[in-house]
Scaffold this active site. Structure first.
Site, PDB file in Angstrom:
ATOM      1  N   GLU A  65      33.958  43.026  38.560  1.00 22.87           N
ATOM      2  CA  GLU A  65      35.415  43.220  38.453  1.00 22.87           C
ATOM      3  C   GLU A  65      36.086  41.941  38.932  1.00 22.87           C
ATOM      4  OE1 GLU A  65      36.974  46.969  40.392  1.00 22.87           O
ATOM      5  OE2 GLU A  65      34.859  47.191  40.874  1.00 22.87           O
ATOM      6  N   LYS A 117      38.305  39.809  41.383  1.00 20.78           N
ATOM      7  CA  LYS A 117      38.706  39.875  42.787  1.00 20.78           C
ATOM      8  C   LYS A 117      40.165  39.445  42.850  1.00 20.78           C
ATOM      9  CE  LYS A 117      37.383  38.165  47.388  1.00 20.78           C
ATOM     10  NZ  LYS A 117      38.454  38.951  47.936  1.00 20.78           N
TER      11      LYS A 117
END
Lengths: 348, 536
Positions: free
Chosen positions: B227, B229
């Site tokens: 994902e 950050k």
């Protein structure tokens, strides 16, 4: 009876006793000086003739060698001397070893120049003696009602408690080399601390001199030869300017303490980076300044340096005439002048 | 014990810079103070207990009634702080031999005393205390302790003192009110761990380790999820019958600063996410979010100009069901279904980034230039949600930092262990001056990144090249080039240079490079991401 204003004058070099022909604590070299005590802002080098207590003269010789004065005249407490038309006595001021008030009389009028003084007990010097007078010349270093020095034993207890809580850390206490350092040692001894106390190089000569003059200080060791392990949990005394600088890197995770009346105000402690402020002062606090003035009963008080505004205001409320002398050169913290050691120089 | 003991602790904490020393002081407090005072003191330090019974004006009037107005004014002028002035100047009365109050007595009595009787009550207490005690009491009852003890630090101290894991303490902490008697009973082994039931409590966050090259080589794309950050602040949203809370990463309750999020928390569960300023679906730079941080109250203009949202990472509880033991993939499925079902306003899903190889992921990371993205998060597909930093479960893989060669301009000494070292550096870049020539303009400050040897070297260099001193600050010859690395450059109206750096630190000392060859401001400006500048 002549008013002291007519015979005790403020000149650029300092306070001048005209009929006696001498200055008291002059800021520049003069022909004839009377010195109240050995701190650098009062005892300056280069006078031709110097009158002071034997202890003050010894301190001056230790600090400035030849500069202590070409002719030195020692005067003990209790002795009376005629200088010109003036009689002089030196009376204990309770500030540091040898410190004295200068009591002067001329044609029936008496002025007392107290130099710096305190009323708290101090095992390293004789206690202050109030002398009734027509004009009392006082300092006003801590002349604000916020300055009320606590019992120094309480402040020392804080240090010892911290040592119990952080037994692996060196506790380095910043304190003036003359007076505060030795008083602190006697306070620590009185609190039961009988281990060796380590000293920064700048503190050693005066501690030796105090011992020679009859003030026992217990076992003292140089902090510089000690290795880090020996300094764990030790108390080290150093000039205030050294406690947070490179010199302090030799210490084991130091807790930095500073023993000074200024430590009563937090911002003062904070800007110095002090971790453990200890409110211990060799100057009179607000209640003691006022009490002393009431005890000497002088109708007029001259203020040499410090917070003269507050003191003069308070005196006016009690019908005492206050006068600010604005003497220059006094009250300069004597430790602030200790320069950082140059790179590579042997550590002090 | 009583107010004087608390005053002593307070004084030590205020002047103590080191975390370890603070922890030792707190442990000593827990070990030596009786209940309920130790809990009350703790709550006061962490500001979980805030009193507003007395206003500063009342304290001032109390002192004015007992002191000369001129002396009070001179003193206030000298000391600066009103509470401290009053504490120091308060005239002690002979013959007062009442003992100082216990903290519990202060708290209980304040609650039941009518307003009109407060001045008398407080004067009476002040008469029993010394100056340190008076200051502690005044700060306590006017709600201004500010000692720099976070809730997290206090809980770490409790853990060290009791030997219980800090996570176990954190999980129940907010479910028990001061003076925390059931918690102390449990920590001292006299009772079971308290059960917070429905109370909104903070669940310790799962954290990531920085990714090292060797870990990257061993990474199996099939077993890992990626994902973005995001560069905001990590939050935990807790809502249910017991109330709603937004917790910061350290377990501080920050709900008050984000009312629009609290309003949107129409659910029963616990979510993990990133709080961001989001405008029209676009995440704004961190500088925008900063406008919203550390505020107890927010006005309508703030709410309008800096709208916040939460990008959701994880679902810890759904209703009362604890999902943390489930593997990441399973929790993710539940999270996606949950978002679909609830469609909560001001919240969206943090997207998963598909990747087939490490090389591909690396490209994705290098391609991300938005200032609001710090890099990538890698989470093992089968990782349960565990408290703290667990090796090999989650990685953070930040973007390579940006770098400039800047000129050292000013240096300041550090604190605590570094108090004898010039360790904080202000550095600048060249920019043209009207009428020809160039000048240095400061662009940032850094106090990390160097080794101990480099710090020693810099300290000596600074002492030997000082041109002037302003209090604790030294200005140095403009002759030393430092390679400064940072995560992002953002436009800023608050900085003279017009640009602010994110996480600047010293990478190298460039003694090989003359100052005149350091970077120009325009080189730095080229790094600034397109986007509106933060105001102010």
């Amino acid at each position: 009876m002549p008013h002291p204003e007519t015979w005790l004058r403020v000149l650029p070099d300092g306070l001048f006793c005209e009929p006696g022909g001498f200055f008291i604590d002059p800021v520049r070299p003069v022909e004839r000086a009377v010195i109240t005590h050995g701190h650098a802002d009062h005892a300056r080098p280069g006078h031709r003739s110097v009158l002071a207590t034997p202890e003050t003269l010894a301190i001056m010789r230790a600090r400035m060698g030849e500069g202590a004065g070409a002719a030195q005249q020692a005067m003990r407490h209790g002795e009376v001397l005629r200088q010109g038309e003036v009689t002089i006595r030196l009376v204990p001021a309770g500030h540091v070893l040898g410190s004295a008030q200068v009591v002067m009389e001329w044609q029936g009028s008496r002025a007392v120049v107290s130099g710096d003084y305190k009323r708290q007990a101090d095992a390293t010097c004789l206690p202050f003696e109030p002398v009734p007078c027509d004009v009392f010349v006082t300092e006003a270093t801590f002349a604000l009602p916020v300055f009320r020095h606590p019992d120094p034993a309480h402040e020392v207890a804080k240090l010892l408690k911290s040592l119990a809580l952080f037994p692996e850390r060196t506790h380095v206490v910043g304190c003036y080399a003359l007076g505060k350092c030795q008083r602190l040692i006697t306070l620590l001894r009185a609190a039961g601390w009988d281990r060796p106390i380590h000293l920064h190089g700048a503190q050693q000569p005066l501690c030796r001199l105090y011992e020679e003059l009859g003030v026992p200080l217990g076992e003292l060791r140089p902090a510089t030869v000690a290795n880090k392990a020996e300094l764990r949990g030790a108390i080290v005394l150093a000039p205030p300017s050294a406690i947070a600088d490179r010199w302090a890197r030799r210490l084991a995770e130091p807790v930095t303490a500073l023993a000074s009346g200024w430590m009563r105000v937090r911002q003062r402690a904070r800007t110095r980076g002090v971790e453990l402020p200890m409110v211990i002062s060799d100057h009179a606090d607000w209640p003691d300044l006022n009490r002393t003035i009431d005890e000497v009963g002088a109708p007029e008080v001259w203020v040499t340096h410090g917070r003269d505004d507050a003191l003069v205001h308070a005196l006016a409320g009690r019908g005492i005439r206050g006068r600010a002398l604005h003497l220059v050169g006094l009250g300069e913290d004597e430790d602030e002048a200790v320069a950082e050691a140059p790179e590579g120089a042997p550590a002090a | 014990m009583s107010v004087p003991a608390f005053a002593e602790l307070l004084e030590r904490l205020i002047f103590t810079p080191g975390r370890n020393a603070k922890l030792a002081l707190l442990r000593d407090w827990f070990a030596t103070q009786p209940d309920p005072d130790r809990g009350i003191g703790l709550a006061a330090l962490t500001e979980e207990l805030v009193f507003t019974a007395a206003k500063p004006a009342m304290i001032r009037d109390l002192a004015a009634a007992r002191t000369d107005p001129v002396l009070l004014a001179l003193s206030h002028d000298y000391v600066g702080d009103l509470a401290e002035t009053v504490a120091l100047i308060w005239p002690e009365r002979a013959g007062v031999n009442a003992p100082p109050p216990a903290l519990s007595e202060v708290v209980e009595t304040l609650e039941v005393t009518p307003k009109a009787e407060l001045p008398g009550l407080i004067s009476g207490w002040l008469d029993t205390l010394d100056s340190g005690g008076r200051l502690a009491l005044i700060k306590l009852i006017t709600g201004g302790l500010r000692v720099g003890v976070s809730g997290r630090l206090a809980r770490v101290a409790l853990a060290e003192w009791s030997g219980k894991p800090v996570e176990e303490i954190e999980e129940i902490w907010h479910g028990v009110a001061p003076p925390y008697l059931p918690i102390f009973r449990w920590l001292e082994g006299h009772a079971e761990r308290p059960d917070p039931r429905d109370a909104p409590v903070f669940r310790p966050l799962m954290l990531a380790h920085p990714l090292e090259d060797r870990d990257l080589a061993a990474l199996d794309p099939a077993a890992w999820r990626a994902e973005w950050k995001w560069d905001g602040i990590r939050v935990q949203l807790t809502a249910g019958p017991g109330g709603r809370r937004i917790w910061s990463r350290g377990g501080e309750d920050i709900s008050g600063g984000f009312p629009e999020i609290v309003e949107a928390m129409e659910f029963h569960g616990v979510l993990d996410g990133e709080l961001l300023v989001i405008r029209d679906g676009l995440v704004a730079p961190f500088a925008d979010l900063q406008q919203r941080l550390n505020r107890k109250l927010v006005g309508p203009k703030m709410l309008r100009d800096y709208p916040v949202g939460v990008r959701l990472y994880d679902l810890l509880f759904e209703g009362g069901e604890d999902l943390r033991p489930l593997p990441f993939d399973a929790r993710r499925q539940r999270l996606e279904a949950w978002v679909e079902r609830h469609a909560p306003p001001r919240m969206d899903l943090s997207a998963l980034i598909a990747f087939a190889s490490v090389a591909q992921l690396s490209e994705v990371r290098d391609g991300a230039r938005a200032a609001s993205i710090e890099g990538l998060m890698l989470k093992r597909a089968d990782s349960p949600y565990l408290a703290g930093r667990q090796k090999g479960m989650w990685w953070k893989w930040k973007r390579d930092p940006l770098s400039i060669d800047a000129v050292l301009m000013y240096a300041q000494r550090g604190h605590g262990k570094r108090s004898s070292f010039y360790s904080d550096y202000t550095f600048g870049l060249w920019r043209p001056v009207e009428g020809g020539g160039e000048e240095l303009v400061p662009v940032g400050k850094a106090y990390s990144g160097y080794t101990d040897e480099e710090l020693g070297w810099l300290d000596r260099w600074i002492r030997n090249h000082t041109v002037s001193r302003f209090g604790p600050v030294r200005e140095v010859e403009k002759a030393l080039v430092l390679e400064v690395i940072f995560d992002a450059a953002q436009l800023s109206g608050r900085h003279k240079s017009g640009v602010a750096l994110r996480f600047p630190r010293i990478a190298r000392i460039r003694t090989d490079k003359p100052a005149s060859e350091a970077d120009r401001l325009e080189n730095l400006m080229a790094y600034v991401e397109a986007g509106p500048a933060a105001e102010e």
